[in-house]
Design a protein around this motif. Structure first.
Motif, PDB file in Angstrom:
ATOM      1  N   TRP A 145      37.066  44.824  46.447  1.00 12.50           N
ATOM      2  CA  TRP A 145      37.112  43.379  46.206  1.00 12.50           C
ATOM      3  C   TRP A 145      38.382  42.976  45.448  1.00 12.50           C
ATOM      4  O   TRP A 145      38.605  41.810  45.191  1.00 12.50           O
ATOM      5  CB  TRP A 145      35.873  42.938  45.413  1.00 12.50           C
ATOM      6  CG  TRP A 145      34.620  42.902  46.231  1.00 12.50           C
ATOM      7  CD1 TRP A 145      34.105  43.898  46.999  1.00 12.50           C
ATOM      8  CD2 TRP A 145      33.721  41.798  46.371  1.00 12.50           C
ATOM      9  NE1 TRP A 145      32.948  43.515  47.601  1.00 12.50           N
ATOM     10  CE2 TRP A 145      32.679  42.224  47.237  1.00 12.50           C
ATOM     11  CE3 TRP A 145      33.688  40.507  45.845  1.00 12.50           C
ATOM     12  CZ2 TRP A 145      31.618  41.385  47.601  1.00 12.50           C
ATOM     13  CZ3 TRP A 145      32.625  39.679  46.201  1.00 12.50           C
ATOM     14  CH2 TRP A 145      31.609  40.114  47.067  1.00 12.50           C
ATOM     15  N   ASN A 196      41.167  44.441  56.120  1.00 11.19           N
ATOM     16  CA  ASN A 196      41.157  43.262  55.249  1.00 11.19           C
ATOM     17  C   ASN A 196      41.815  42.055  55.903  1.00 11.19           C
ATOM     18  O   ASN A 196      41.438  40.910  55.622  1.00 11.19           O
ATOM     19  CB  ASN A 196      41.852  43.591  53.922  1.00 11.19           C
ATOM     20  CG  ASN A 196      41.031  44.534  53.066  1.00 11.19           C
ATOM     21  OD1 ASN A 196      39.816  44.634  53.225  1.00 11.19           O
ATOM     22  ND2 ASN A 196      41.686  45.244  52.161  1.00 11.19           N
ATOM     23  N   ASP A 203      35.935  37.349  53.735  1.00  9.39           N
ATOM     24  CA  ASP A 203      36.096  37.964  52.412  1.00  9.39           C
ATOM     25  C   ASP A 203      36.409  36.909  51.353  1.00  9.39           C
ATOM     26  O   ASP A 203      35.892  36.963  50.232  1.00  9.39           O
ATOM     27  CB  ASP A 203      37.213  39.012  52.447  1.00  9.39           C
ATOM     28  CG  ASP A 203      36.780  40.311  53.119  1.00  9.39           C
ATOM     29  OD1 ASP A 203      35.566  40.466  53.377  1.00  9.39           O
ATOM     30  OD2 ASP A 203      37.646  41.154  53.377  1.00  9.39           O
ATOM     31  N   ARG A 208      35.936  37.771  47.380  1.00 12.93           N
ATOM     32  CA  ARG A 208      36.872  38.890  47.272  1.00 12.93           C
ATOM     33  C   ARG A 208      38.281  38.369  47.021  1.00 12.93           C
ATOM     34  O   ARG A 208      38.643  37.274  47.436  1.00 12.93           O
ATOM     35  CB  ARG A 208      36.858  39.729  48.554  1.00 12.93           C
ATOM     36  CG  ARG A 208      35.637  40.599  48.693  1.00 12.93           C
ATOM     37  CD  ARG A 208      35.736  41.489  49.917  1.00 12.93           C
ATOM     38  NE  ARG A 208      34.659  42.471  49.967  1.00 12.93           N
ATOM     39  CZ  ARG A 208      34.511  43.375  50.908  1.00 12.93           C
ATOM     40  NH1 ARG A 208      35.386  43.440  51.898  1.00 12.93           N
ATOM     41  NH2 ARG A 208      33.509  44.229  50.884  1.00 12.93           N
TER      42      ARG A 208
END
Length: 305
Positions: A145, A196, A203, A208
């Motif tokens: 994260w 990612n 996210d 995150r």
């Protein structure tokens, strides 16, 4: 939204290991083992034990990821990619966690034997590595994260594994395997960055703060391109410097065409579905580059022996 098919039978359990990511487990072991040849003989028992333990830890880390993403509500039935085995394939969270802990236990037993045969210090290093694997998605502040996920995965799956692999054969360390580990550190870290980039929107909504979220896709893509070019520069420098001159170390340059394809897919893709092919290409690049490097080092070792 397009998403992965529902899996049944043994396939749903295999999917828990996320097979496309296991390249990050076996490539460092291959490179670390090949690096032994210029200095001594390969211990094949140690090679197979290290390979097994590394793949078990990588698989368990993926299972922890699956478990904690479910617990935090990040996975849904229409999640893109191979993740979401709990919500899509009907595997219970408890079973996923049990598999992960079992894999860790087996890896720990293997590590205990390796340490007994070589050095007890490996238990400390191995324990830290396993803790990082868990804390990558577990714990109050998961590493995944933060902006440092790529760094942790690259360092521990690159230099740490390669140096351990080298050490258990000869019971000594050397600069050669460390230098070899640098491009592997980059390619493994980039595997995470591609993931990612694909998941950046979801996210960000979940809270995150990955590197990709902080800098945006365009900047992240430029960083990826620079780092991949650095991997090729590394091969050229290694081949022609006075440290370990060998044209065999130019073999990774054969992956250049795949690099161009990977970058094109990354630049063109925007949605998670579109970026799946870019992730697959990056996984293939990591494998091909790592195997070519291993073969080059293997030939170099045989040549000077």
């Amino acid at each position: 939204m397009q998403h992965a098919d529902v899996l049944t039978g043994y396939k749903k359990y295999i999917s828990l290991t996320r097979p496309h990511t296991l390249t990050a487990g076996f490539v460092p072991v291959f490179v670390g083992t090949a690096a032994v040849l210029p200095f001594g003989n390969v211990n094949f028992l140690m090679f197979f034990l290290m390979l097994t333990a590394t793949i078990l830890i990588q698989s368990a880390t993926n299972m922890f990821n699956e478990y904690y993403d479910f617990k935090r509500g990040l996975d849904s039935a229409d999640s893109v990619g191979i993740a979401g085995a709990i919500v899509r394939n009907g595997i219970t969270p408890r079973r996923v966690l049990t598999f992960a802990l079992t894999f860790y236990f087996i890896a720990a037993i293997i590590g205990l034997y390796i340490a007994y045969e070589t050095s007890w210090w490996l238990l400390v290093i191995g324990g830290i590595s396993m803790a990082v694997g868990y804390l990558y998605t577990g714990g109050p502040i998961p590493i995944s994260w933060t902006p440092f996920g790529e760094v942790f995965s690259g360092v521990f799956m690159g230099p740490v594994i390669i140096l351990i692999t080298f050490y258990i054969h000869l019971q000594e360390l050397h600069m050669f395997p460390f230098v070899l580990s640098l491009p592997i550190m980059i390619t493994i870290g980039l595997l995470n960055m591609f993931n990612n980039i694909r998941d950046r929107v979801k996210d960000a909504q979940s809270g995150r703060r990955t590197f990709v979220i902080l800098v945006g896709k365009d900047t992240a893509t430029q960083v990826v391109n620079f780092l991949l070019i650095l991997c090729f520069a590394f091969a050229i420098i290694m081949a022609f410097t006075n440290l370990w001159p060998s044209l065999f170390l130019l073999l990774p340059l054969l992956s250049f065409k795949l690099y161009k394809k990977t970058m094109q897919l990354l630049r063109d893709g925007d949605s998670p579905v579109e970026l799946i092919t870019a992730m697959a290409a990056m996984g293939k690049f990591n494998t091909i580059y790592g195997l070519l490097l291993s073969i080059g080092v293997l030939l170099y070792g045989l040549f000077i022996h």
